[in-house]
Design an enzyme around this catalytic site. Sequence first.
Site, short mmCIF file in Angstrom:
data_model
loop_
_atom_site.label_atom_id
_atom_site.label_comp_id
_atom_site.label_asym_id
_atom_site.label_seq_id
_atom_site.Cartn_x
_atom_site.Cartn_y
_atom_site.Cartn_z
N TYR A 93 0.93 -1.35 -0.03
CA TYR A 93 0.06 0.00 -0.10
C TYR A 93 1.08 1.32 0.05
O TYR A 93 0.32 2.23 -0.53
CB TYR A 93 -0.89 -0.05 1.13
CG TYR A 93 -2.33 -0.61 1.03
CD1 TYR A 93 -2.40 -1.91 0.61
CD2 TYR A 93 -3.48 0.05 1.40
CE1 TYR A 93 -3.58 -2.61 0.27
CE2 TYR A 93 -4.72 -0.42 1.38
CZ TYR A 93 -4.79 -1.67 0.80
OH TYR A 93 -5.97 -2.43 0.68
N ASP B 18 -3.56 -17.95 0.54
CA ASP B 18 -4.54 -18.48 -0.51
C ASP B 18 -5.13 -19.75 0.28
O ASP B 18 -6.49 -19.95 0.18
CB ASP B 18 -3.60 -19.23 -1.68
CG ASP B 18 -2.37 -20.16 -1.59
OD1 ASP B 18 -1.77 -19.86 -0.45
OD2 ASP B 18 -2.07 -20.73 -2.41
N ASP C 173 -6.79 -6.87 3.93
CA ASP C 173 -7.77 -6.14 3.31
C ASP C 173 -8.71 -7.28 2.68
O ASP C 173 -9.95 -7.28 2.94
CB ASP C 173 -7.14 -5.20 2.25
CG ASP C 173 -8.39 -4.57 1.44
OD1 ASP C 173 -9.18 -4.20 1.96
OD2 ASP C 173 -8.13 -4.58 0.07
N ASP D 99 -12.60 -8.61 4.27
CA ASP D 99 -13.96 -8.67 3.44
C ASP D 99 -14.42 -10.07 3.28
O ASP D 99 -15.43 -10.49 3.46
CB ASP D 99 -13.65 -8.29 1.82
CG ASP D 99 -14.01 -6.80 1.67
OD1 ASP D 99 -13.79 -6.08 2.65
OD2 ASP D 99 -14.19 -6.25 0.72
C1 IPM Z 1 -10.56 -0.92 3.66
C2 IPM Z 1 -10.64 -0.45 2.35
C3 IPM Z 1 -9.65 0.58 1.97
C4 IPM Z 1 -8.38 -0.36 2.01
C5 IPM Z 1 -9.53 1.58 0.80
C6 IPM Z 1 -10.76 2.32 0.70
C7 IPM Z 1 -8.42 2.20 0.55
O1 IPM Z 1 -11.03 -1.25 1.37
O2 IPM Z 1 -10.46 -0.27 4.62
O3 IPM Z 1 -10.47 -2.19 3.92
O4 IPM Z 1 -8.09 -0.87 0.93
O5 IPM Z 1 -7.64 -0.43 2.86
MG MG Z 2 -11.03 -3.30 2.08
#
Ligand code: IPM
Ligand code: MG
Length: 355
Positions: free
Chosen positions: A135, A222, A246, A250
């Site tokens: 990042y 993975d 990240d 999710d």
């Molecule tokens: C998160 C989001 C952010 C990230 C984006 C909006 C930059 O996806 O907080 O998980 O990638 O960290």
């Molecule tokens: Mg995210």
Amino acid sequence: MKIAVLPGDGIGKEIVAETLRVLGRLELKLEFEEAPVGGAGYEAAGYPLPEKTLALARQADAILFGAVGDPRYDALESSKRPEQAILGLRKALALFANLRPAQVYEELAEASALRPEVVAGLDILIVRELTGDIYFGEPKGIRQHPAGGREGFDTMRYSEAEIRRIAHVAFKAARSRGKSGGPRVCSVDKANVLETSRLWREVVAAEAKSYPDITLSHMYVDNCAMQLVRNPRQFDVIVTGNLFGDILSDEASMLTGSIGMLPSASLDANGKGLYEPIHGSAPDIAGKGVANPLATILSAALMLRYSLNQGVAAERLERAVKLTLRDGYRTADIYTAGTRKVGTAEMASAVAERL
Ligand code: IPM
Ligand code: MG
């Protein structure tokens, strides 16, 4: 206690407004000051993270953040995109430790994409490093490729010191969770391919020696993505880098039924923090009053606990959310037959009443 309120874009505005209304029900002396960020910051000042917004965030005791991002700004150069606001805040305030708990509420086990018996009782914590990795690694850019055409490049990098401090956060968090069977930390990397990961694994293993009560395991990212849907309850705390964290967070959110349920805390070395739902700005449903405010309300609970030293108030808020779910209130994202479908404001009111 002063809280910087940064609603941002899309549904960020609605869910933060409703969360403030709920917080108003607690008898606490909280002072709120709002500032634009993301696309809203760009509109106000020409930058996603205006100087005044950053100054407010620096002097506040904690930051309550909504979400940033809007397809209207997709064509802007990367330094002006709304996402830069959250990345800039994390970096400027050194918020290196991102805690993303994923819990399945009994009432929502039906809403999970997985079978209820696979997720019932799930309670895991993803500890994501937030200020390093690909990042922020330099160099990065788009340049001419020697063989013709262009190439894009980014740099994945972690220093030993960065790995060490996030490992400690994970080990301490595992201890304080007190899971039956003893605290467990699973460190996730890609050490079979990446040098950065090889160093990560070595440093995490060395630091674990100071925590003899903790069972440490290592897993490739993975495989972890697969294990999270195969048998998510095998995990207690997962510690990983910025990019893998990240993605995995999710994924973990869907185990719980909805990404609309998951809060997060991003902390610096002294417990100051930024609190935000892990979902984004959801431009497709923005302004319709249907977004789920619970992830933001639960983020406010984390804020009370970690930055404002109000653990009791945090628990009250979390209990009010549980009761609201028990009483059948559901926004569209967690709706199942036989429950009561409500919008953003009605959901927040239901939480406030139970509070
Ligand atoms: C998160 C989001 C952010 C990230 C984006 C909006 C930059 O996806 O907080 O998980 O990638 O960290
Ligand atoms: Mg995210």
